[in-house]
Design a protein around this motif. Structure first.
Motif, short mmCIF file in Angstrom:
data_model
loop_
_atom_site.label_atom_id
_atom_site.label_comp_id
_atom_site.label_asym_id
_atom_site.label_seq_id
_atom_site.Cartn_x
_atom_site.Cartn_y
_atom_site.Cartn_z
N THR A 97 -17.90 -33.20 -27.02
CA THR A 97 -18.96 -32.02 -28.28
C THR A 97 -17.57 -31.56 -29.85
OG1 THR A 97 -17.89 -30.31 -26.72
CG2 THR A 97 -19.67 -30.60 -26.12
N ASP A 98 -17.16 -31.00 -30.24
CA ASP A 98 -17.17 -30.29 -31.26
C ASP A 98 -16.62 -29.58 -31.44
OD1 ASP A 98 -17.75 -33.68 -32.59
OD2 ASP A 98 -16.22 -32.64 -32.14
N LYS A 99 -16.48 -28.48 -30.26
CA LYS A 99 -16.63 -26.93 -30.14
C LYS A 99 -15.84 -26.51 -28.32
CE LYS A 99 -21.41 -26.84 -27.83
NZ LYS A 99 -21.83 -28.32 -28.04
N LEU A 100 -15.84 -24.73 -28.75
CA LEU A 100 -15.26 -24.62 -27.31
C LEU A 100 -16.03 -23.39 -27.29
CD1 LEU A 100 -11.04 -24.22 -28.62
CD2 LEU A 100 -12.39 -25.76 -28.04
N GLN B 44 -20.05 -16.65 -29.86
CA GLN B 44 -21.16 -17.49 -29.47
C GLN B 44 -21.05 -18.80 -30.57
OE1 GLN B 44 -23.47 -17.64 -26.93
NE2 GLN B 44 -22.55 -16.32 -26.18
N PHE B 45 -21.33 -19.60 -29.76
CA PHE B 45 -21.06 -21.14 -30.99
C PHE B 45 -21.97 -21.02 -31.69
CE2 PHE B 45 -19.30 -24.55 -32.83
CZ PHE B 45 -20.05 -25.51 -32.70
N LEU B 46 -21.40 -21.43 -33.38
CA LEU B 46 -22.82 -21.60 -34.07
C LEU B 46 -22.85 -22.66 -34.14
CD1 LEU B 46 -22.59 -18.40 -35.81
CD2 LEU B 46 -24.21 -18.92 -34.22
N ILE B 47 -21.34 -23.51 -35.17
CA ILE B 47 -21.58 -24.76 -35.86
C ILE B 47 -20.43 -24.85 -36.10
CG2 ILE B 47 -21.85 -23.79 -38.40
CD1 ILE B 47 -23.75 -26.26 -38.66
N SER B 48 -20.71 -26.24 -36.32
CA SER B 48 -18.80 -27.10 -36.64
C SER B 48 -18.89 -28.00 -37.25
CB SER B 48 -18.40 -27.21 -35.28
OG SER B 48 -18.64 -28.16 -34.36
N PHE B 49 -17.38 -28.83 -37.96
CA PHE B 49 -17.67 -29.47 -38.89
C PHE B 49 -16.17 -30.25 -38.77
CE2 PHE B 49 -21.08 -28.50 -41.98
CZ PHE B 49 -21.42 -26.91 -41.91
N TYR B 50 -16.43 -31.57 -38.77
CA TYR B 50 -15.45 -32.58 -38.93
C TYR B 50 -15.18 -33.52 -40.08
CZ TYR B 50 -12.29 -35.92 -37.29
OH TYR B 50 -10.91 -36.94 -37.09
N GLU B 51 -14.26 -33.26 -40.55
CA GLU B 51 -13.84 -33.35 -42.48
C GLU B 51 -15.46 -34.07 -42.62
OE1 GLU B 51 -11.65 -34.97 -43.50
OE2 GLU B 51 -10.19 -34.90 -41.97
N LYS B 52 -15.60 -32.13 -42.77
CA LYS B 52 -16.62 -32.54 -44.18
C LYS B 52 -18.10 -32.38 -43.63
CE LYS B 52 -13.49 -34.08 -47.34
NZ LYS B 52 -13.22 -34.65 -48.34
N MET B 53 -18.51 -32.76 -42.09
CA MET B 53 -19.21 -33.56 -42.21
C MET B 53 -19.53 -32.14 -40.77
SD MET B 53 -20.84 -35.74 -43.13
CE MET B 53 -21.28 -36.78 -42.44
N PHE B 90 -17.00 -14.89 -37.00
CA PHE B 90 -15.36 -15.55 -36.92
C PHE B 90 -16.01 -17.35 -37.47
CE2 PHE B 90 -13.19 -12.58 -35.18
CZ PHE B 90 -13.39 -11.60 -34.35
N CYS B 91 -14.57 -17.41 -37.83
CA CYS B 91 -14.36 -18.90 -38.30
C CYS B 91 -13.41 -19.24 -37.96
CB CYS B 91 -14.23 -19.18 -40.14
SG CYS B 91 -14.02 -20.83 -40.23
N ALA B 92 -12.66 -20.06 -37.31
CA ALA B 92 -11.72 -20.94 -36.61
C ALA B 92 -11.84 -22.62 -37.37
CB ALA B 92 -11.53 -20.60 -35.60
N SER B 93 -10.31 -22.87 -37.38
CA SER B 93 -10.42 -24.09 -37.79
C SER B 93 -9.48 -24.89 -36.38
CB SER B 93 -9.66 -24.42 -39.43
OG SER B 93 -8.17 -23.72 -39.53
N SER B 94 -9.03 -25.69 -36.89
CA SER B 94 -8.51 -26.77 -35.68
C SER B 94 -7.79 -27.95 -36.52
CB SER B 94 -8.36 -26.43 -34.46
OG SER B 94 -10.13 -27.55 -34.05
N LEU B 95 -6.96 -28.14 -35.53
CA LEU B 95 -6.96 -30.03 -35.89
C LEU B 95 -6.70 -31.06 -35.19
CD1 LEU B 95 -5.93 -31.99 -37.76
CD2 LEU B 95 -2.97 -31.70 -36.68
N LEU B 96 -7.96 -31.46 -34.65
CA LEU B 96 -8.65 -32.71 -33.69
C LEU B 96 -7.57 -33.68 -33.18
CD1 LEU B 96 -11.53 -32.70 -32.06
CD2 LEU B 96 -12.03 -34.71 -33.44
N THR B 97 -7.26 -33.66 -31.87
CA THR B 97 -6.21 -33.92 -31.22
C THR B 97 -6.31 -35.28 -30.31
OG1 THR B 97 -4.26 -32.54 -32.13
CG2 THR B 97 -3.62 -34.34 -31.05
#
Lengths: 112, 115
Positions: A97-100, B44-53, B90-97
């Motif tokens: 997943t790509d979420k927390l 509640q999670f809405l949506i996420s992006f990784y490297e603009k996708m 809320f918006c949040a950002s992180s570095l996928l590790t």
């Protein structure tokens, strides 16, 4: 459905006492994180514990993780009035997943 | 150090109007998340992006859409607003590790009120 459920939902203690919050989750995880939120503000990361770790400390915070029971606890020792906030656990599920996913949170009130 | 910037901080809209929320992640972070938090509720999670996708999607109404631009900022577009859309976003950002979602840095949120 919620990935994380926390208890208690609300906790009131006196300064100097310890506060323990618990979190349960449903799926396999990569890691579990605890966040703090002051009323109406953004969430602040407190601590991350990986699935292969059992306990972690950071200052007055102690986090435990029991993957067999799918549960975690956050202990705040020697609490202060400034610790008054909501505390959330969040899980990074291991199934790609790509979420927390956040739990329902514990509202902690520390009285001076 | 630069944090996650969200704008506007407060927004009041009428029913059926459209709202656009903006998020500027921490430089060099590759992942952006959007969350909705109602009063006394968990995020509640809405949506996420990784490297603009777009990388993952939660229970986001069809009236909502989001994108991440070439400069990594993200926008959440909400149309045909309903009273129930009133919440903190809320918006949040992180570095996928190592394939893990690690520490997420949250902005201060946009409080949307639909009247």
């Amino acid at each position: 459905s919620q990935q994380g459920e926390e208890d208690p939902q609300a906790l009131s203690i006196q300064e100097g006492e310890n506060a323990t919050m618990n979190c349960s989750y449903k799926t396999s995880i990569n890691n579990l994180q605890w966040y703090r939120q002051n009323s109406g503000r953004g969430l602040v990361h407190l601590i991350l514990i990986r699935s292969n770790e059992r306990e972690k400390h950071s200052g007055r915070l102690r986090v435990t993780l029991d993957t067999s029971k799918k549960s975690s606890s956050l202990l705040i020792t020697a609490s202060r009035a400034a610790d008054t906030a909501s505390y959330f656990c969040a899980t990074d599920a291991s199934y790609n997943t790509d979420k927390l996913i956040f739990g329902t949170g514990t509202r902690l009130q520390v009285f001076p | 150090a630069a944090g996650v910037i969200q704008s506007p901080r407060h927004l009041i809209k009428e029913k059926r109007e459209t709202a656009t929320l903006k998020c500027y992640p921490i430089p060099r972070h590759d992942t952006v998340y959007w969350y909705q938090q109602g009063p006394g509720q968990d995020p509640q999670f809405l949506i996420s992006f990784y490297e603009k996708m777009q990388s993952d999607k939660g229970s986001i109404p069809d009236r909502f859409s989001a994108q991440q631009f070439s400069d990594y900022h993200s926008e959440l577009n909400m149309s045909s607003l309903e009273l129930g859309d009133s919440a903190l976003y809320f918006c949040a950002s992180s570095l996928l590790t190592r394939g893990e979602n690690t520490e997420a840095f949250f902005g201060q949120g946009t409080r949307l009120t639909v009247v």
